[in-house]
Write an enzyme that holds these catalytic residues in place. Structure first.
Site, PDB file in Angstrom:
ATOM      1  N   ARG A 114       0.882  -1.179   0.000  1.00  0.00           N
ATOM      2  CA  ARG A 114       0.000   0.000   0.000  1.00  0.00           C
ATOM      3  C   ARG A 114       0.911   1.218   0.000  1.00  0.00           C
ATOM      4  NH1 ARG A 114      -5.224   1.867   3.437  1.00  0.00           N
ATOM      5  NH2 ARG A 114      -6.073   0.391   1.959  1.00  0.00           N
TER       6      ARG A 114
ATOM      7  N   HIS B  71      -7.416   0.328  -6.394  1.00  0.00           N
ATOM      8  CA  HIS B  71      -7.619  -0.418  -5.147  1.00  0.00           C
ATOM      9  C   HIS B  71      -8.340  -1.725  -5.508  1.00  0.00           C
ATOM     10  CE1 HIS B  71      -7.796  -1.289  -1.044  1.00  0.00           C
ATOM     11  NE2 HIS B  71      -8.623  -0.372  -0.585  1.00  0.00           N
TER      12      HIS B  71
ATOM     13  N   GLN C 174     -10.299  -4.069  -3.014  1.00  0.00           N
ATOM     14  CA  GLN C 174     -11.587  -3.531  -2.578  1.00  0.00           C
ATOM     15  C   GLN C 174     -12.700  -3.993  -3.521  1.00  0.00           C
ATOM     16  OE1 GLN C 174     -12.148  -1.530   0.259  1.00  0.00           O
ATOM     17  NE2 GLN C 174     -14.229  -2.137  -0.241  1.00  0.00           N
TER      18      GLN C 174
ATOM     19  N   ASP D 136     -17.025   7.321  -1.824  1.00  0.00           N
ATOM     20  CA  ASP D 136     -15.782   7.200  -1.047  1.00  0.00           C
ATOM     21  C   ASP D 136     -15.452   8.608  -0.550  1.00  0.00           C
ATOM     22  OD1 ASP D 136     -13.358   6.341   0.040  1.00  0.00           O
ATOM     23  OD2 ASP D 136     -12.295   6.303  -1.890  1.00  0.00           O
TER      24      ASP D 136
ATOM     25  N   CYS E 248     -16.194   1.955   0.652  1.00  0.00           N
ATOM     26  CA  CYS E 248     -15.055   1.106   1.035  1.00  0.00           C
ATOM     27  C   CYS E 248     -14.624   1.338   2.485  1.00  0.00           C
ATOM     28  CB  CYS E 248     -13.891   1.332   0.079  1.00  0.00           C
ATOM     29  SG  CYS E 248     -13.243   3.022   0.139  1.00  0.00           S
TER      30      CYS E 248
ATOM     31  N   ARG F 196     -13.488  -8.184   2.532  1.00  0.00           N
ATOM     32  CA  ARG F 196     -12.060  -8.016   2.227  1.00  0.00           C
ATOM     33  C   ARG F 196     -11.297  -9.263   2.668  1.00  0.00           C
ATOM     34  NH1 ARG F 196      -9.960  -2.944   1.744  1.00  0.00           N
ATOM     35  NH2 ARG F 196      -8.106  -4.105   1.110  1.00  0.00           N
TER      36      ARG F 196
HETATM   37  N1   CP Z   1     -11.136   0.180   2.531  1.00  0.00           N
HETATM   38  C1   CP Z   1      -9.876   0.135   2.953  1.00  0.00           C
HETATM   39  O1   CP Z   1      -8.947  -0.158   2.205  1.00  0.00           O
HETATM   40  O2   CP Z   1      -9.702   0.429   4.290  1.00  0.00           O
HETATM   41  P1   CP Z   1      -8.322   0.674   5.029  1.00  0.00           P
HETATM   42  O3   CP Z   1      -7.767   1.987   4.560  1.00  0.00           O
HETATM   43  O4   CP Z   1      -8.709   0.715   6.507  1.00  0.00           O
HETATM   44  O5   CP Z   1      -7.382  -0.454   4.741  1.00  0.00           O
HETATM   45  N1  NVA Z   2      -9.680   6.781  -1.653  1.00  0.00           N
HETATM   46  C1  NVA Z   2      -9.290   6.468  -0.297  1.00  0.00           C
HETATM   47  C2  NVA Z   2      -9.537   5.023  -0.015  1.00  0.00           C
HETATM   48  C3  NVA Z   2      -9.200   4.563   1.372  1.00  0.00           C
HETATM   49  C4  NVA Z   2      -9.418   3.100   1.577  1.00  0.00           C
HETATM   50  C5  NVA Z   2      -7.832   6.834  -0.100  1.00  0.00           C
HETATM   51  O1  NVA Z   2      -7.022   6.615  -1.020  1.00  0.00           O
HETATM   52  O2  NVA Z   2      -7.493   7.369   0.950  1.00  0.00           O
END
Ligand code: CP
Ligand code: NVA
Length: 298
Positions: free
Chosen positions: A101, A128, A131, A216, A256, A284
């Protein structure tokens, strides 16, 4: 050749559908004796915060008999500028898969190029994909096949939105995107998926008669400095009861998470009858178990 999962389009439609079906099966069976990952380790690089992604990968590996290692730049040599290519080669010598990530799809590709084990995108600036496996699983569990349905994305054309774009063609649904000017998803990605995806101005048209409403956060991780500007730009894009009422009576609402009540979604919708956000979060775990099983077997 080693397979990576950096975006949905790295997999075929058949592979993606099989993953969703397998996730549903793993969830149903929940067999504690099924431990195919004994002796296997997942390295997890996080340069951004996470609750769901970290816990689902870590719990998933543990439940299948394996182990996951949390790595952050704060306490690894990544924080002291050891090159990604070197890190990738080292991790791949010791671990069976790498999850990343970070804020750069290009950096994830660099890691994948230097890894002889599968690399999984746990969120980047552009995508993502994990997700979306969970989200499609959630749809299928509640409503059956998503083929021929219409989903409406309301809000920022961000990483999660771009994975929704990549999901539309393989899963056979239409995606409408309502986003303010200047916050559209990547134009090339849109052009490539034009047969299934349409950008609309204003949330009402997008929501009209939709089977599914998705949103989101308006301010993704790393965009905190733009928060005030974004709050203003997105102020008419909240998914509230009125907007939800534009969709089909049995429409689902997805997010998400983490959610910001009073911004992209109202409290009423978050906690209301259309919302399946807790199933999405749980899925997930199951979807990524199916993904890990596929990648570690391959
Ligand atoms: N939806 C999601 O990826 O959540 P986190 O940022 O908590 O991992
Ligand atoms: N779009 C958001 C998703 C978090 C799971 C981000 O990138 O912060």
């Amino acid at each position: 050749m080693v397979r990576h999962f950096l975006k949905l389009s790295d997999f075929t439609a058949d592979e993606l559908k099989a993953l969703v079906a397998r996730a549903i099966e793993l969830k149903r069976r929940r067999d504690p004796a099924y431990r195919p990952f004994v002796g296997k380790t997942l390295a997890m690089i996080f340069t951004k915060n996470s609750t769901r992604t970290r816990v689902s990968f870590e719990a998933g590996m543990a439940q299948l008999g394996g182990h996951a290692i949390f790595l952050s730049p704060r306490d690894t040599q990544l924080g002291r500028n050891e090159p990604l290519a070197d890190t990738a080669r080292v991790l791949a010598r010791m671990c069976d898969a790498i999850m990343v990530r970070n804020d750069s799809q290009a950096d994830q590709e660099e890691i994948a190029r230097h890894s002889r084990v599968p690399v999984i995108n746990g969120l980047s600036d552009r995508h993502h994909p994990c997700q979306l496996l969970a989200d499609i699983q959630t749809w299928v569990e509640h409503r059956g096949d998503i083929r021929g349905k219409t989903a409406a994305w309301i809000g920022d054309g961000n990483n999660v939105c771009q994975s929704w774009i990549e999901a539309a063609a393989p899963f056979g649904f239409k995606l409408r995107i309502a986003t303010p000017k200047g916050y559209e998803p990547d134009a090339t990605l849109l052009a490539r998926n034009a047969a299934a995806v349409e950008v609309m101005r204003g949330p009402t048209f997008a929501a009209n008669g939709a089977d599914l409403i998705v949103t989101d956060t308006w301010t993704s991780m790393g965009q905190e400095k733009e928060e005030q500007k974004r709050l203003a730009a997105f102020s008419s894009y909240q998914v509230d009861a009125e907007l939800m009422a534009r969709a089909k009576p049995d429409a689902l609402f997805m997010h998400c998470l983490p959610a910001h009540r009073g911004e992209e979604v109202s409290e009423e919708v978050m906690e209301g009858v259309h919302s399946v956000v807790w199933d999405e979060a749980e899925n997930r775990l199951h979807a990524q178990k199916a993904l890990l099983e596929f990648l570690l077997k391959a």
